[in-house]
Design a protein around this motif. Structure first.
Motif, PDB file in Angstrom:
ATOM      1  N   LEU A  19       0.857  -1.187   0.000  1.00 52.62           N
ATOM      2  CA  LEU A  19       0.000   0.000   0.000  1.00 52.62           C
ATOM      3  C   LEU A  19       0.891   1.233   0.000  1.00 52.62           C
ATOM      4  CD1 LEU A  19      -2.802   1.383   0.338  1.00 52.62           C
ATOM      5  CD2 LEU A  19      -2.482   1.168   2.824  1.00 52.62           C
ATOM      6  N   GLU A  20       0.594   2.143  -0.923  1.00 55.28           N
ATOM      7  CA  GLU A  20       1.328   3.411  -0.978  1.00 55.28           C
ATOM      8  C   GLU A  20       0.327   4.545  -0.779  1.00 55.28           C
ATOM      9  OE1 GLU A  20       4.711   4.988  -3.867  1.00 55.28           O
ATOM     10  OE2 GLU A  20       2.791   4.981  -4.900  1.00 55.28           O
ATOM     11  N   ILE A  21       0.700   5.524   0.023  1.00 56.39           N
ATOM     12  CA  ILE A  21      -0.136   6.710   0.217  1.00 56.39           C
ATOM     13  C   ILE A  21       0.643   7.893  -0.335  1.00 56.39           C
ATOM     14  CG2 ILE A  21      -1.427   8.092   1.899  1.00 56.39           C
ATOM     15  CD1 ILE A  21      -1.370   5.665   3.799  1.00 56.39           C
ATOM     16  N   GLY A  22       0.181   8.441  -1.463  1.00 60.47           N
ATOM     17  CA  GLY A  22       0.897   9.521  -2.158  1.00 60.47           C
ATOM     18  C   GLY A  22       1.593   8.986  -3.395  1.00 60.47           C
ATOM     19  N   THR A  23       0.899   9.034  -4.547  1.00 60.10           N
ATOM     20  CA  THR A  23       1.384   8.406  -5.780  1.00 60.10           C
ATOM     21  C   THR A  23       2.242   9.346  -6.613  1.00 60.10           C
ATOM     22  OG1 THR A  23      -0.821   7.347  -5.848  1.00 60.10           O
ATOM     23  CG2 THR A  23       0.605   7.081  -7.790  1.00 60.10           C
ATOM     24  N   LEU A  24       1.833  10.595  -6.698  1.00 62.60           N
ATOM     25  CA  LEU A  24       2.400  11.579  -7.644  1.00 62.60           C
ATOM     26  C   LEU A  24       2.356  10.956  -9.043  1.00 62.60           C
ATOM     27  CD1 LEU A  24       3.663  14.490  -7.569  1.00 62.60           C
ATOM     28  CD2 LEU A  24       5.898  13.403  -7.451  1.00 62.60           C
ATOM     29  N   GLY A  25       3.482  10.897  -9.762  1.00 59.53           N
ATOM     30  CA  GLY A  25       3.472  10.320 -11.123  1.00 59.53           C
ATOM     31  C   GLY A  25       3.787   8.831 -11.149  1.00 59.53           C
ATOM     32  N   GLY A  26       3.825   8.209  -9.980  1.00 56.67           N
ATOM     33  CA  GLY A  26       4.026   6.761  -9.946  1.00 56.67           C
ATOM     34  C   GLY A  26       5.480   6.320  -9.996  1.00 56.67           C
ATOM     35  N   TYR A  27       6.406   7.246  -9.745  1.00 57.37           N
ATOM     36  CA  TYR A  27       7.831   6.869  -9.821  1.00 57.37           C
ATOM     37  C   TYR A  27       8.197   5.876  -8.709  1.00 57.37           C
ATOM     38  CZ  TYR A  27      12.918   7.315 -10.004  1.00 57.37           C
ATOM     39  OH  TYR A  27      14.270   7.052 -10.075  1.00 57.37           O
ATOM     40  N   SER A  28       7.879   6.223  -7.459  1.00 54.87           N
ATOM     41  CA  SER A  28       8.144   5.267  -6.364  1.00 54.87           C
ATOM     42  C   SER A  28       7.307   4.007  -6.548  1.00 54.87           C
ATOM     43  CB  SER A  28       7.857   5.912  -5.004  1.00 54.87           C
ATOM     44  OG  SER A  28       6.547   6.439  -4.960  1.00 54.87           O
ATOM     45  N   THR A  29       6.112   4.184  -7.128  1.00 55.09           N
ATOM     46  CA  THR A  29       5.225   3.038  -7.359  1.00 55.09           C
ATOM     47  C   THR A  29       5.877   2.019  -8.290  1.00 55.09           C
ATOM     48  OG1 THR A  29       3.506   4.761  -7.399  1.00 55.09           O
ATOM     49  CG2 THR A  29       2.799   2.489  -7.776  1.00 55.09           C
ATOM     50  N   ILE A  30       6.592   2.516  -9.295  1.00 60.68           N
ATOM     51  CA  ILE A  30       7.267   1.599 -10.227  1.00 60.68           C
ATOM     52  C   ILE A  30       8.344   0.799  -9.487  1.00 60.68           C
ATOM     53  CG2 ILE A  30       8.775   1.460 -12.264  1.00 60.68           C
ATOM     54  CD1 ILE A  30       7.231   3.904 -13.396  1.00 60.68           C
ATOM     55  N   TRP A  31       9.142   1.478  -8.674  1.00 63.75           N
ATOM     56  CA  TRP A  31      10.175   0.762  -7.907  1.00 63.75           C
ATOM     57  C   TRP A  31       9.540  -0.311  -7.027  1.00 63.75           C
ATOM     58  CZ3 TRP A  31      15.220   0.735  -8.773  1.00 63.75           C
ATOM     59  CH2 TRP A  31      15.827   1.832  -9.390  1.00 63.75           C
ATOM     60  N   LEU A  32       8.465   0.048  -6.331  1.00 67.92           N
ATOM     61  CA  LEU A  32       7.802  -0.926  -5.447  1.00 67.92           C
ATOM     62  C   LEU A  32       7.102  -2.013  -6.250  1.00 67.92           C
ATOM     63  CD1 LEU A  32       6.306   1.561  -2.824  1.00 67.92           C
ATOM     64  CD2 LEU A  32       7.923  -0.295  -2.316  1.00 67.92           C
ATOM     65  N   GLY A  33       6.452  -1.613  -7.329  1.00 65.77           N
ATOM     66  CA  GLY A  33       5.699  -2.579  -8.139  1.00 65.77           C
ATOM     67  C   GLY A  33       6.601  -3.638  -8.743  1.00 65.77           C
ATOM     68  N   ARG A  34       7.824  -3.230  -9.071  1.00 72.27           N
ATOM     69  CA  ARG A  34       8.780  -4.176  -9.656  1.00 72.27           C
ATOM     70  C   ARG A  34       9.295  -5.184  -8.639  1.00 72.27           C
ATOM     71  NH1 ARG A  34      12.546  -0.241 -13.437  1.00 72.27           N
ATOM     72  NH2 ARG A  34      11.256  -0.347 -15.310  1.00 72.27           N
ATOM     73  N   ALA A  35       9.047  -4.935  -7.359  1.00 71.61           N
ATOM     74  CA  ALA A  35       9.479  -5.878  -6.323  1.00 71.61           C
ATOM     75  C   ALA A  35       8.457  -6.985  -6.097  1.00 71.61           C
ATOM     76  CB  ALA A  35       9.717  -5.134  -5.012  1.00 71.61           C
ATOM     77  N   LEU A  36       7.265  -6.820  -6.678  1.00 70.43           N
ATOM     78  CA  LEU A  36       6.176  -7.769  -6.379  1.00 70.43           C
ATOM     79  C   LEU A  36       6.383  -9.096  -7.098  1.00 70.43           C
ATOM     80  CD1 LEU A  36       3.075  -5.422  -6.805  1.00 70.43           C
ATOM     81  CD2 LEU A  36       3.977  -6.322  -4.643  1.00 70.43           C
ATOM     82  N   PRO A  37       5.952 -10.207  -6.467  1.00 66.88           N
ATOM     83  CA  PRO A  37       5.913 -11.475  -7.185  1.00 66.88           C
ATOM     84  C   PRO A  37       4.787 -11.448  -8.217  1.00 66.88           C
ATOM     85  CG  PRO A  37       4.881 -11.721  -5.028  1.00 66.88           C
ATOM     86  CD  PRO A  37       5.432 -10.315  -5.084  1.00 66.88           C
ATOM     87  N   ALA A  38       4.731 -12.491  -9.046  1.00 67.53           N
ATOM     88  CA  ALA A  38       3.778 -12.504 -10.167  1.00 67.53           C
ATOM     89  C   ALA A  38       2.336 -12.270  -9.701  1.00 67.53           C
ATOM     90  CB  ALA A  38       3.894 -13.818 -10.923  1.00 67.53           C
ATOM     91  N   ASP A  39       1.989 -12.789  -8.533  1.00 68.56           N
ATOM     92  CA  ASP A  39       0.608 -12.626  -8.055  1.00 68.56           C
ATOM     93  C   ASP A  39       0.497 -11.471  -7.060  1.00 68.56           C
ATOM     94  OD1 ASP A  39       2.054 -13.753  -6.025  1.00 68.56           O
ATOM     95  OD2 ASP A  39       0.508 -15.203  -5.444  1.00 68.56           O
ATOM     96  N   GLY A  40       1.513 -10.616  -6.996  1.00 68.83           N
ATOM     97  CA  GLY A  40       1.508  -9.512  -6.043  1.00 68.83           C
ATOM     98  C   GLY A  40       0.589  -8.380  -6.488  1.00 68.83           C
ATOM     99  N   ARG A  41       0.274  -7.523  -5.529  1.00 64.31           N
ATOM    100  CA  ARG A  41      -0.658  -6.436  -5.810  1.00 64.31           C
ATOM    101  C   ARG A  41      -0.280  -5.180  -5.035  1.00 64.31           C
ATOM    102  NH1 ARG A  41      -4.819  -5.435  -8.324  1.00 64.31           N
ATOM    103  NH2 ARG A  41      -6.421  -4.230  -7.278  1.00 64.31           N
ATOM    104  N   LEU A  42      -0.423  -4.058  -5.674  1.00 61.92           N
ATOM    105  CA  LEU A  42      -0.102  -2.777  -5.036  1.00 61.92           C
ATOM    106  C   LEU A  42      -1.277  -1.829  -5.231  1.00 61.92           C
ATOM    107  CD1 LEU A  42       3.190  -0.737  -5.315  1.00 61.92           C
ATOM    108  CD2 LEU A  42       0.998   0.344  -5.800  1.00 61.92           C
TER     109      LEU A  42
END
Ligand code: SAH
Ligand code: DHB
Ligand code: MG
Length: 224
Positions: free
Chosen positions: A64-87
């Motif tokens: 869970l992320e609070i504060g997306t802006l343009g999704g830059y941190s989201t990409i770093w976190l999203g790339r850490a997820l396993p195949a069935d992971g969710r953000l």
């Protein structure tokens, strides 16, 4: 003469080039964010890599992320997820969310990530009503005035062993002003006090210098 700030920037450039180099997706995310007029307040690349490593160390499947802006941190976190992971990432500003969705789609993360628009203090109770599986990692990086509220919500939405991260806890040192009337400073101090005193939390805070100036982050583990 090299000023301290220039030296911080040079060291960040060295670390980032070596350990957290940009790729086309990350570069495009920042370029598109700038083109859309978003403020350049995303995490630094080496901080993004830290988020990714922490998510991996945590074995995070749900973020869970609070504060997306343009999704830059989201990409770093999203790339850490396993195949069935969710953000799930919460963003107040619909324009920011639109930019983020495009950036996440370009990153191939549109299936695993969801951007929810609205004030996080409205999105969080709605999310809780859905009785989601607990989040393994929560990254708090939105309006600092509400930081303590976000830590409280993070506690409701996590499990023992989950990790709660709080960005921008130093802000050039302003955090130590106990009498500050800056709502951001007050919110961050309240969040840190919660990390210190809540029976279900143990945490610490670390200062950073670099391209984002003198700042820092706090992290806390949820206890049984
Ligand atoms: N995590 C991002 C940076 C986030 S900047 C990164 O590192 O790439 C902070 C974001 O929080 C901004 O986009 C801002 O619009 C958003 N924000 C501010 N107040 C908010 C609120 N009440 N609820 C949700 N998001 C909020
Ligand atoms: C600001 C917000 C951030 O999340 C950050 O990392 C840096 C600056 C800001 O609101 O100025
Ligand atoms: Mg931040």
């Amino acid at each position: 003469m090299t000023t301290a700030h220039e030296l911080w920037d040079d060291v960040d450039a060295y670390f980032t080039g070596l350990l957290a180099p940009a790729d086309e997706v990350l570069t495009a995310a920042l370029r598109e964010s700038e083109a859309a007029g978003l403020p350049p307040i995303n995490v630094a690349p080496n901080q993004g890599k830290l988020l990714q490593l922490l998510a991996r160390l945590q074995g995070a499947r749900r973020v869970l992320e609070i504060g997306t802006l343009g999704g830059y941190s989201t990409i770093w976190l999203g790339r850490a997820l396993p195949a069935d992971g969710r953000l799930i990432t919460l963003e107040y500003d619909a324009k920011h969310a639109d930019v983020a969705r495009r950036n996440l789609a370009r990153a191939g993360l549109d299936k695993s990530t969801e951007v929810r628009v609205g004030p996080a203090l409205e999105s969080l109770p709605k999310l809780a009503e859905e009785r989601p599986d607990p989040f393994d990692l929560v990254f708090i990086d939105a309006d600092k005035a509400n930081n303590a509220h976000y830590v409280e919500w993070a506690l409701k939405l996590t499990r023992p062993g989950s990790l709660i991260l709080l960005d921008n806890v130093v802000r050039g040192g302003r955090v130590i002003d106990a009498d500050s009337d800056d709502p951001g400073v007050r919110g961050t101090r309240a969040a840190l006090e919660l990390m210190a005193t809540h029976p279900k939390l143990t945490g610490t805070a670390v200062q950073t210098v670099g391209v984002k100036g003198h700042d820092g982050f706090a992290l806390a583990r949820v206890l049984d």
